[in-house]
Design a protein around this motif. Structure first.
Motif, PDB file in Angstrom:
ATOM      1  N   VAL B  48       0.763  -1.269  -0.076  1.00  0.00           N
ATOM      2  CA  VAL B  48      -0.095  -0.099   0.105  1.00  0.00           C
ATOM      3  C   VAL B  48       0.749   1.150   0.153  1.00  0.00           C
ATOM      4  N   SER B  51       2.452   1.583  -3.513  1.00  0.00           N
ATOM      5  CA  SER B  51       1.416   2.032  -4.361  1.00  0.00           C
ATOM      6  C   SER B  51       1.188   3.431  -4.257  1.00  0.00           C
ATOM      7  N   SER B  57      -2.636   2.137  -8.758  1.00  0.00           N
ATOM      8  CA  SER B  57      -3.393   1.438  -7.986  1.00  0.00           C
ATOM      9  C   SER B  57      -3.017  -0.140  -8.032  1.00  0.00           C
ATOM     10  N   ALA B  58      -2.174  -0.536  -8.763  1.00  0.00           N
ATOM     11  CA  ALA B  58      -1.853  -1.882  -8.913  1.00  0.00           C
ATOM     12  C   ALA B  58      -1.512  -2.561  -7.611  1.00  0.00           C
ATOM     13  N   LEU B  60      -2.768  -1.560  -4.720  1.00  0.00           N
ATOM     14  CA  LEU B  60      -3.743  -1.707  -3.897  1.00  0.00           C
ATOM     15  C   LEU B  60      -4.780  -3.012  -4.590  1.00  0.00           C
ATOM     16  N   ILE B  61      -4.762  -3.158  -5.789  1.00  0.00           N
ATOM     17  CA  ILE B  61      -5.398  -4.465  -6.305  1.00  0.00           C
ATOM     18  C   ILE B  61      -4.727  -5.611  -5.847  1.00  0.00           C
ATOM     19  N   VAL B  63      -3.036  -6.051  -3.047  1.00  0.00           N
ATOM     20  CA  VAL B  63      -3.557  -6.129  -1.537  1.00  0.00           C
ATOM     21  C   VAL B  63      -4.825  -6.882  -1.626  1.00  0.00           C
ATOM     22  N   PHE B  64      -5.887  -6.569  -2.228  1.00  0.00           N
ATOM     23  CA  PHE B  64      -6.988  -7.410  -2.459  1.00  0.00           C
ATOM     24  C   PHE B  64      -6.657  -8.814  -2.451  1.00  0.00           C
TER      25      PHE B  64
END
Lengths: 169, 101
Positions: B48, B51, B57-58, B60-61, B63-64
């Protein structure tokens, strides 16, 4: 200034909670310390403007996963809790020293190659962490991995049920 | 003093090494799984921070997806712990030696 104070408070509490998780003998205490640590990390996510990830962290980690852990701990109802292994402080010291040396060498190499990271630009990051921008990317560019993750979660659910079921001997 | 990315990465490294130490030194299988969660969480923190620092935002994705894998791992791992406890009546990993013979 308030941002740096917030960071240091959250970081200190997170590290203390991780240490408490390592050192507490009762697994329930360990789980509660880990929940405190997860909340602090969620606060750190907020401090870099990743609000949606912070909410997901609290919901999924501190909510769902840790409830699962506590449920299993209380379900097993351990009569005697296995305590810490005989701690060899020399080996811990050597491990810490080695990790410190490795970190220092990596720092020097990164500094020489000029790949040191820039400060976090909060203005640029403000639009990055919102649910809208994240969902746009997630459902367009990363739609295929999302489906794969759905299949993985389904497989894990079925696998967990099958493994935990009472086996006919 | 300005908080730079280095501080976040340092905190992440410290949390990760604490998770490694706990995984190596604890004998309770459930606490070992919790240490794995701590390691995954520290990796999420660095993802995070990087990023947001790059404005991309890659991370954060990712992290999902790490969170989903962590949830799956916790479910399967705890099911394994329950299955082992049913057979051996212990979750002390020094007393579990199913692969020994």
């Amino acid at each position: 200034m308030t941002a740096s104070i917030l960071f240091f408070v959250l970081a200190t509490v997170a590290l203390a909670a991780a240490l408490g998780m390592l050192l507490s003998k009762n697994p329930v205490n360990s789980a509660l310390w880990l929940i405190l640590n997860l909340f602090c990390v969620a606060g750190l996510y907020l401090s870099v403007n990743a609000e949606f990830i912070a909410v997901i962290q609290v919901l999924v980690y501190a909510g769902a996963i840790m409830v699962l852990f506590l449920f299993v701990i209380m379900l097993l109802n351990l009569s005697e809790t296995p305590d810490l292994k005989r701690v060899d402080w020399r080996r811990i010291f050597a491990f810490t020293l080695g990790m410190g040396l490795l970190a220092m060498m990596m720092f020097i190499v990164a500094d020489a190659l000029e790949v040191m990271p820039d400060p976090i630009a909060l203005e640029a990051a403000a639009s990055n962490g919102s649910a809208t921008s994240l969902a746009t990317v997630l459902f367009t560019k990363y739609a295929m991995p999302l489906e794969v993750i759905g299949i993985l979660l389904l497989a894990a659910t079925i696998g967990a049920v099958v493994i935990a079921k009472k086996q006919p001997v | 003093m300005e908080i730079t990315l280095n501080w976040y990465l340092t905190l992440s490294a410290l949390l990760f090494s604490m998770g490694v130490l706990g995984f190596l030194f604890r004998r309770n299988a459930i606490v070992m799984l919790m240490c794995v969660e701590l390691m995954l969480n520290s990796v999420n923190l660095s993802l995070v921070a990087i990023s947001q620092s790059l404005g991309d935002s890659a991370g954060l994705i990712l992290v999902f997806f790490v969170m989903s894998v962590a949830a799956a791992e916790a479910a399967v791992g705890l099911a394994l712990v329950i299955a082992i406890f049913r057979n051996k009546l212990t979750i002390d990993i020094t007393k579990i030696n199913l692969f020994k013979y």
